[in-house]
Design an enzyme around this catalytic site. Sequence first.
Site, short mmCIF file in Angstrom:
data_model
loop_
_atom_site.label_atom_id
_atom_site.label_comp_id
_atom_site.label_asym_id
_atom_site.label_seq_id
_atom_site.Cartn_x
_atom_site.Cartn_y
_atom_site.Cartn_z
N GLU A 92 0.81 -1.22 0.00
CA GLU A 92 0.00 0.00 0.00
C GLU A 92 0.84 1.28 0.00
O GLU A 92 1.95 1.29 0.53
CB GLU A 92 -0.91 0.01 1.25
CG GLU A 92 -2.00 -1.03 1.18
CD GLU A 92 -2.85 -1.10 2.44
OE1 GLU A 92 -4.08 -1.19 2.31
OE2 GLU A 92 -2.30 -1.08 3.55
N CYS A 105 3.37 8.51 0.94
CA CYS A 105 3.90 7.61 1.95
C CYS A 105 4.08 6.25 1.26
O CYS A 105 3.10 5.63 0.86
CB CYS A 105 2.86 7.56 3.07
SG CYS A 105 3.28 6.53 4.43
N CYS A 112 6.29 -6.71 7.46
CA CYS A 112 7.49 -6.27 8.18
C CYS A 112 7.82 -7.32 9.23
O CYS A 112 6.92 -7.86 9.88
CB CYS A 112 7.25 -4.92 8.84
SG CYS A 112 8.70 -4.31 9.75
N CYS A 116 6.64 -4.58 15.82
CA CYS A 116 6.36 -3.58 16.85
C CYS A 116 4.94 -3.86 17.34
O CYS A 116 4.04 -4.09 16.54
CB CYS A 116 6.48 -2.17 16.30
SG CYS A 116 8.14 -1.81 15.72
N CYS A 119 1.77 -1.90 15.84
CA CYS A 119 1.69 -1.61 14.40
C CYS A 119 0.97 -2.69 13.61
O CYS A 119 1.25 -3.89 13.77
CB CYS A 119 3.11 -1.43 13.86
SG CYS A 119 3.20 -1.27 12.07
N CYS A 334 -0.89 6.43 9.62
CA CYS A 334 0.38 5.82 10.00
C CYS A 334 0.16 4.56 10.83
O CYS A 334 -0.57 4.58 11.82
CB CYS A 334 1.17 6.82 10.84
SG CYS A 334 2.75 7.17 10.11
N1 SAH Z 1 9.34 0.76 9.72
C1 SAH Z 1 9.57 2.14 9.71
C2 SAH Z 1 8.70 2.92 8.76
C3 SAH Z 1 7.25 2.49 8.63
S1 SAH Z 1 6.23 2.75 10.04
C4 SAH Z 1 9.46 2.70 11.11
O1 SAH Z 1 9.02 1.96 12.00
O2 SAH Z 1 9.85 3.84 11.32
C5 SAH Z 1 5.94 4.52 9.98
C6 SAH Z 1 5.63 5.14 11.32
O3 SAH Z 1 4.34 4.76 11.81
C7 SAH Z 1 6.60 4.75 12.42
O4 SAH Z 1 6.98 5.89 13.16
C8 SAH Z 1 5.77 3.81 13.25
O5 SAH Z 1 6.26 3.66 14.54
C9 SAH Z 1 4.44 4.48 13.19
N2 SAH Z 1 3.30 3.66 13.59
C10 SAH Z 1 3.18 2.33 13.53
N3 SAH Z 1 1.96 1.94 13.95
C11 SAH Z 1 1.29 3.09 14.28
C12 SAH Z 1 -0.02 3.35 14.74
N4 SAH Z 1 -0.90 2.38 14.89
N5 SAH Z 1 -0.36 4.63 14.98
C13 SAH Z 1 0.51 5.64 14.75
N6 SAH Z 1 1.75 5.44 14.28
C14 SAH Z 1 2.14 4.17 14.05
FE1 SF4 Z 2 7.79 -2.58 11.00
FE2 SF4 Z 2 5.58 -1.36 11.85
FE3 SF4 Z 2 7.69 -1.58 13.45
FE4 SF4 Z 2 7.81 0.08 11.32
S1 SF4 Z 2 6.45 0.27 13.09
S2 SF4 Z 2 9.37 -1.39 12.01
S3 SF4 Z 2 6.57 -1.10 9.85
S4 SF4 Z 2 6.46 -3.28 12.65
#
Ligand code: SAH
Ligand code: SF4
Length: 343
Positions: A92, A105, A112, A116, A119, A334
């Site tokens: 996406e 974006c 991934c 995290c 996420c 995000c």
């Molecule tokens: N993997 C990279 C880039 C993709 S995630 C990273 O982690 O930086 C992009 C951003 O979205 C990151 O800052 C991540 O921590 C944030 N993010 C992930 N899940 C989220 C959520 N549910 N609400 C708000 N931000 C989120």
């Molecule tokens: Fe991967 Fe989501 Fe963590 Fe970014 S925030 S590193 S996309 S699991």
Amino acid sequence: MSKINLMGYTAQQMEELFTQLGEQPYRGRQLFKWMYNDRRTDFDGMTNISKELRAQLADRYDIRGLELKKQSRSSDGAEKFLFTLEDGHPVESVLIPEEDRAALCVSSQAGCALACRFCATGTMGLLRNLTVGEIIGQIVFVRELHGVDSLTNVVFMGMGEPLNNFANLSEALRIMSNSMGLGIGAKKITVSTSGISPKIKKLADSGHKVRLAVSLHAATQEKRAQIMPVAETFGLPKLIEAIKYYTDKTGWRVTFEYVLLEGFNDTKEDIKALARLIQGIPCKINILAYNPVPGLDYKRPSDGKVDWFARELYPRAPAVTVRKSRGREIGAACGQLAAEDKA
Ligand code: SAH
Ligand code: SF4
């Protein structure tokens, strides 16, 4: 036999290809420009290349973009594109228009591996790295649809950890920032990472000079490791050292992303720890309220709480911004990208 897709070839690879075909390397650069700068996908229209060569190319090569599966637009203007890759994996991108700019974006991986806890993409596991063509293809697609000015900035904040797909990211950046390529200046490109310290240094050494965003989300090692398993491998002291290396080498300040999770990282203590941690680092802190993900336990704090946090932090940090979520109602904000659409 399917043709070889040239989408994603760098200028250098194109020169090499033309040399192999017995042609002058500069012809390869012409094709490079046609493809990315003039957005042509048919060899026929490439009028400064001889007819014979065009026919020869069309025989064995083509220029294929991404296949759109679904497009949705949210009332705040954010637009989500769901693509199906050639092997069926979903990926996406989200276009976020603002008054005088628009950021796309983009994703760097399907899924991934880093899991995290908050996420949506992290729940998918890693399906695979995107190819250079698939990374670039997201930009090419949106420009074809909405025109070349439809996006001014690119942020690697879609699916995946860009620094874990370093080689392809690096070539994609080369094509993006080349003025004969996509012509998007390095300072308009932000790579967001969960904090893969050695790769942050590698990115600094690569000479790309893109902007760096680091997903911090907690200011102590212990707390960070609770929500980001990757923090156990790349601890805070080494991460901070790598970030300083990046800011020194590039002259850019870093952006710390700090997603506020209700009741987890939103207290006065957290603010103090954060202020201590960032001391001496040229940085900006970007505060974002958590976008809830179905099935995950974290909660979005109230707008008032977000404002309070930002106001308290403000005098203790070089710069603080509060990022509005866009596209929440279409699952495009995000961290909400999970490409669940199986229909
Ligand atoms: N993997 C990279 C880039 C993709 S995630 C990273 O982690 O930086 C992009 C951003 O979205 C990151 O800052 C991540 O921590 C944030 N993010 C992930 N899940 C989220 C959520 N549910 N609400 C708000 N931000 C989120
Ligand atoms: Fe991967 Fe989501 Fe963590 Fe970014 S925030 S590193 S996309 S699991």
